[in-house]
Write an enzyme that holds these catalytic residues in place. Sequence first.
Site, PDB file in Angstrom:
ATOM      1  N   CYS A 153       0.868  -1.156   0.176  1.00 46.17           N
ATOM      2  CA  CYS A 153       0.001  -0.039   0.041  1.00 46.17           C
ATOM      3  C   CYS A 153       0.915   1.228  -0.023  1.00 46.17           C
ATOM      4  O   CYS A 153       1.970   1.430   0.827  1.00 46.17           O
ATOM      5  CB  CYS A 153      -1.048   0.183   1.176  1.00 46.17           C
ATOM      6  SG  CYS A 153      -2.184  -1.237   1.270  1.00 46.17           S
ATOM      7  N   ARG A 200       3.934  -0.545  -4.611  1.00 54.57           N
ATOM      8  CA  ARG A 200       3.558  -0.894  -3.511  1.00 54.57           C
ATOM      9  C   ARG A 200       2.454  -1.832  -3.284  1.00 54.57           C
ATOM     10  O   ARG A 200       2.085  -2.103  -2.050  1.00 54.57           O
ATOM     11  CB  ARG A 200       3.627   0.192  -2.168  1.00 54.57           C
ATOM     12  CG  ARG A 200       4.834   0.985  -2.209  1.00 54.57           C
ATOM     13  CD  ARG A 200       4.825   2.219  -1.385  1.00 54.57           C
ATOM     14  NE  ARG A 200       4.607   1.540   0.289  1.00 54.57           N
ATOM     15  CZ  ARG A 200       5.583   1.255   0.768  1.00 54.57           C
ATOM     16  NH1 ARG A 200       6.920   1.404   0.361  1.00 54.57           N
ATOM     17  NH2 ARG A 200       5.442   0.713   2.071  1.00 54.57           N
ATOM     18  N   TRP A 222      -2.625  -2.786  -1.856  1.00 51.97           N
ATOM     19  CA  TRP A 222      -2.453  -4.063  -1.748  1.00 51.97           C
ATOM     20  C   TRP A 222      -3.043  -4.801  -0.864  1.00 51.97           C
ATOM     21  O   TRP A 222      -3.221  -4.671   0.278  1.00 51.97           O
ATOM     22  CB  TRP A 222      -0.906  -4.431  -1.495  1.00 51.97           C
ATOM     23  CG  TRP A 222      -0.520  -5.835  -1.723  1.00 51.97           C
ATOM     24  CD1 TRP A 222      -0.310  -6.259  -3.101  1.00 51.97           C
ATOM     25  CD2 TRP A 222      -0.439  -6.948  -0.994  1.00 51.97           C
ATOM     26  NE1 TRP A 222       0.079  -7.938  -2.971  1.00 51.97           N
ATOM     27  CE2 TRP A 222      -0.246  -8.214  -1.721  1.00 51.97           C
ATOM     28  CE3 TRP A 222      -0.576  -7.103   0.500  1.00 51.97           C
ATOM     29  CZ2 TRP A 222       0.012  -9.244  -0.920  1.00 51.97           C
ATOM     30  CZ3 TRP A 222      -0.469  -8.256   1.029  1.00 51.97           C
ATOM     31  CH2 TRP A 222      -0.104  -9.505   0.321  1.00 51.97           C
ATOM     32  N   ASN A 277      -1.853   2.102   5.519  1.00 49.51           N
ATOM     33  CA  ASN A 277      -0.888   1.130   5.047  1.00 49.51           C
ATOM     34  C   ASN A 277      -0.472   0.014   6.423  1.00 49.51           C
ATOM     35  O   ASN A 277      -0.065   0.787   7.481  1.00 49.51           O
ATOM     36  CB  ASN A 277       0.291   1.664   4.626  1.00 49.51           C
ATOM     37  CG  ASN A 277       1.468   0.488   4.191  1.00 49.51           C
ATOM     38  OD1 ASN A 277       1.149  -0.648   4.049  1.00 49.51           O
ATOM     39  ND2 ASN A 277       2.444   1.052   4.288  1.00 49.51           N
ATOM     40  N   GLY A 278      -0.920  -1.152   6.429  1.00 43.07           N
ATOM     41  CA  GLY A 278      -0.628  -2.138   7.387  1.00 43.07           C
ATOM     42  C   GLY A 278      -1.750  -2.835   7.655  1.00 43.07           C
ATOM     43  O   GLY A 278      -2.465  -3.174   6.886  1.00 43.07           O
ATOM     44  N   GLU A 331      17.025 -18.426  -7.427  1.00 40.11           N
ATOM     45  CA  GLU A 331      16.586 -17.002  -7.971  1.00 40.11           C
ATOM     46  C   GLU A 331      15.932 -16.955  -9.445  1.00 40.11           C
ATOM     47  O   GLU A 331      15.020 -16.132  -9.559  1.00 40.11           O
ATOM     48  CB  GLU A 331      18.016 -16.009  -7.722  1.00 40.11           C
ATOM     49  CG  GLU A 331      17.592 -14.794  -7.999  1.00 40.11           C
ATOM     50  CD  GLU A 331      16.600 -14.099  -7.357  1.00 40.11           C
ATOM     51  OE1 GLU A 331      15.891 -14.589  -6.528  1.00 40.11           O
ATOM     52  OE2 GLU A 331      16.001 -12.945  -7.861  1.00 40.11           O
ATOM     53  N   LYS A 357      12.223 -15.485 -10.079  1.00 43.76           N
ATOM     54  CA  LYS A 357      12.065 -14.436 -11.058  1.00 43.76           C
ATOM     55  C   LYS A 357      11.105 -14.697 -12.103  1.00 43.76           C
ATOM     56  O   LYS A 357      10.213 -14.192 -12.613  1.00 43.76           O
ATOM     57  CB  LYS A 357      13.237 -13.921 -11.736  1.00 43.76           C
ATOM     58  CG  LYS A 357      13.587 -12.608 -12.055  1.00 43.76           C
ATOM     59  CD  LYS A 357      14.191 -11.818 -10.810  1.00 43.76           C
ATOM     60  CE  LYS A 357      13.366 -11.958  -9.632  1.00 43.76           C
ATOM     61  NZ  LYS A 357      13.932 -11.308  -8.297  1.00 43.76           N
ATOM     62  N   GLU A 365       7.519 -15.388 -10.991  1.00 40.41           N
ATOM     63  CA  GLU A 365       6.961 -14.209 -10.587  1.00 40.41           C
ATOM     64  C   GLU A 365       6.271 -13.375 -11.547  1.00 40.41           C
ATOM     65  O   GLU A 365       5.139 -12.870 -11.385  1.00 40.41           O
ATOM     66  CB  GLU A 365       8.025 -13.383  -9.748  1.00 40.41           C
ATOM     67  CG  GLU A 365       7.714 -12.233  -9.136  1.00 40.41           C
ATOM     68  CD  GLU A 365       8.912 -11.400  -8.542  1.00 40.41           C
ATOM     69  OE1 GLU A 365      10.143 -12.013  -8.471  1.00 40.41           O
ATOM     70  OE2 GLU A 365       8.679 -10.584  -7.586  1.00 40.41           O
ATOM     71  N   HIS A 399      15.840 -38.283  -6.922  1.00 37.57           N
ATOM     72  CA  HIS A 399      15.529 -38.777  -5.819  1.00 37.57           C
ATOM     73  C   HIS A 399      13.879 -38.298  -5.622  1.00 37.57           C
ATOM     74  O   HIS A 399      12.987 -38.434  -4.745  1.00 37.57           O
ATOM     75  CB  HIS A 399      16.094 -38.072  -4.500  1.00 37.57           C
ATOM     76  CG  HIS A 399      17.353 -38.534  -4.203  1.00 37.57           C
ATOM     77  ND1 HIS A 399      17.874 -39.869  -3.986  1.00 37.57           N
ATOM     78  CD2 HIS A 399      18.587 -37.799  -4.755  1.00 37.57           C
ATOM     79  CE1 HIS A 399      19.109 -39.939  -3.995  1.00 37.57           C
ATOM     80  NE2 HIS A 399      19.695 -38.733  -4.419  1.00 37.57           N
ATOM     81  N   LYS A 442       5.911  -4.601  -4.146  1.00 37.51           N
ATOM     82  CA  LYS A 442       7.034  -4.447  -3.757  1.00 37.51           C
ATOM     83  C   LYS A 442       7.632  -4.598  -2.449  1.00 37.51           C
ATOM     84  O   LYS A 442       8.836  -5.195  -2.099  1.00 37.51           O
ATOM     85  CB  LYS A 442       7.798  -3.137  -4.251  1.00 37.51           C
ATOM     86  CG  LYS A 442       9.280  -2.852  -4.370  1.00 37.51           C
ATOM     87  CD  LYS A 442       9.811  -3.457  -5.357  1.00 37.51           C
ATOM     88  CE  LYS A 442      11.261  -3.339  -5.467  1.00 37.51           C
ATOM     89  NZ  LYS A 442      11.971  -4.503  -6.067  1.00 37.51           N
TER      90      LYS A 442
HETATM   91  C1  F6R Z   1      11.227 -11.071  -5.716  1.00 35.27           C
HETATM   92  C2  F6R Z   1      11.222 -10.015  -4.770  1.00 35.27           C
HETATM   93  C3  F6R Z   1      10.925 -10.516  -3.306  1.00 35.27           C
HETATM   94  C4  F6R Z   1      11.680  -9.725  -2.251  1.00 35.27           C
HETATM   95  C5  F6R Z   1      11.208 -10.106  -0.898  1.00 35.27           C
HETATM   96  C6  F6R Z   1      12.173  -9.392   0.132  1.00 35.27           C
HETATM   97  O1  F6R Z   1      11.718 -10.535  -6.979  1.00 35.27           O
HETATM   98  O2  F6R Z   1      11.450  -9.005  -4.967  1.00 35.27           O
HETATM   99  O3  F6R Z   1      11.050 -11.800  -3.186  1.00 35.27           O
HETATM  100  O4  F6R Z   1      13.117 -10.086  -2.541  1.00 35.27           O
HETATM  101  O5  F6R Z   1       9.875  -9.586  -0.871  1.00 35.27           O
HETATM  102  O6  F6R Z   1      12.144  -7.854  -0.004  1.00 35.27           O
HETATM  103  P1  F6R Z   1      13.138  -6.990   0.707  1.00 35.27           P
HETATM  104  O7  F6R Z   1      14.297  -7.244   0.206  1.00 35.27           O
HETATM  105  O8  F6R Z   1      12.461  -5.530   0.509  1.00 35.27           O
HETATM  106  O9  F6R Z   1      13.041  -7.327   2.134  1.00 35.27           O
END
Ligand code: F6R
Length: 606
Positions: free
Chosen positions: A2, A27, A75, A99-100, A479, A483, A486, A502, A601
């Site tokens: 948010c 956000r 969000w 927000n929260g 990773e 990516k 996602e 396995h 984010k």
């Molecule tokens: C994936 C991504 C998330 C963040 C995770 C932690 O692309 O961005 O998996 O890495 O939410 O976020 P931070 O680094 O802000 O604590």
Amino acid sequence: MCGIVGYTGKRQAVQVLLNALSSLEYRGYDSAGISVFEQDTIFTVKTKGRLQNLADRLKAGHIPASSCGIGHTRWATHGEPSDVNAHPHATAKLSLVHNGIIENYQALKNSLAVKGYTFLSQTDSEVAACLIDSLYEGDPIEAIRQAQQQIEGAYSFTILFKHHPGEIYATRCSSPLIVAAGEGEYFVASDIPAILPYTRKYALLKEKEIVKVTPDGIVIYEGETAHEPVYQTANWTVEQAQKNGYEHFMRKEIYEQPQALKNTVHPRIADGLPAFEAQDNIPDGFWKRFSRISIVACGTAMHAGMVGRNLIERFARIPVDCDIASEFRYRDPILTKDTLVILISQSGETADTLAALRLAKERGVTTLAIVNVAGSSISREADYVIHTYAGPEIAVASTKAYSVQLSILYLVAFKLAFAQNQLCADEVRKLTGGLLHAIDQTPRALFLDEEIKGYIRRYETLKDLFFLGRGLDYALSMEGSLKLKEISYIHCEAYAAGELKHGTISLITDHVPVVAVATQQALLPKMVSNIKEVCSRGAQVLLICKEGASIDPEIYDHCLRLPDLEDCFMPLVGVIVLQLIAYHTAVLRKCDVDKPRNLAKSVTVE
Ligand code: F6R
């Protein structure tokens, strides 16, 4: 999660709010809304979906000529994304954005219902609006203060009170909020990019401080005292927070990696050795103190931590755990006095990572945070902080933040190895030189962009994909897999290549795509055997390896060759290729690259 903004000044508030919200949409983007003062009332428009829907609705209807208002991009946590659950939430006396998460919202809702309040939405935020409404008797600060005593959970609120035109009230607890000052105009926002087009002068609000923002200035109320904010200057620029000709933020941020790495690493090398004294205020003696390390983070940051674990164990010979923050908290971790807990976070606001930090501090162990956003909660609360200099990362999918986190973990591993007499100065100088060389080579991974774009055309209608790797390549595969799923919504899994047989190998049949990450020379023969195992079941292998690796072309469909670096530095170039695979696949499948569905984010809820 948010985004919140508030504006009071001389400009058209609606335009400023929409503009600021567009920088905060990362956000959350389930709904958007604004409230502005109009004559003696508060005018509110809100709508499900992206900010553009809100802008369209305003354009089609009425745009009030107001110079004070608040805005929100959501969000969803409590209640589905819908018009009615969108913020702001209005009562007879006020309009509020939140927000929260308010944990005791049900109990508060029940007692407010007894007082005659009815609720239009399913949100916890509307309960907060009604609570403050019920406590308001002419003094907004007092009403907010009393509400704070009753609310349990995390919040940042920005509020317009009907009888206080031109004024904005705001407060925070465990959710981020800044105030900012321009020339005769003032702002409240969840994050710095929102205010950059207008000013770079901002101040962080402390926990539970209440702020009154008027066209004449900002006053912060803390207990019985009131004071003006202590401003700092943001070193992020508007250009950094804009696309600058790139089609997507993600692509721009992938391309920014070589520079972000240099910015982060160069100031932390002195006489060829890692140095954290001048830049980060970490004394040299610090690194001698620890005989155990616990790395804690979420998502991509946790994947960086997995690489860090490997590096620290390899070079410093210190045992390292690497945990997902939400698991760490609840497994009653063993934290001895000689443990260093390293928290990694781009935003510095991730609720689970923050809670893990607080747990570590409660247990009396030393905490070190690796954080991109200066002034964020994690960077403020950790005992020691190393800031990464990636600049603002706007795309929801993290790219450059991961790379700079890795670069710090290399330096930390080398520093620990030196401090604990595992390596001598010359050996560490050689490794540090290797790191600088690797950073110089990262543009060469970007050169593979077109080749990757061409190859992944076959991924357009894909349903499943597997990533395989060993050692550092396994961490990298995790990773790459995150990516891709996602942003392109393709189901994929990352496996330690030796583990496949396995169980999971039963899923490998004709034409199943496998991305085999095989950059570790030392593990290459074993990796080749694992690739042969999937090949003989019909897998279509995209191989990622070093330029000079000699591998039988029979076992792959296509091969992407990376600069020949020392094994330990290959993740720095390897990850760029994996990011580009995810990026081009998502573009090909017409996915919303920068704002993938259901995500935000900065994950400030547990
Ligand atoms: C994936 C991504 C998330 C963040 C995770 C932690 O692309 O961005 O998996 O890495 O939410 O976020 P931070 O680094 O802000 O604590």
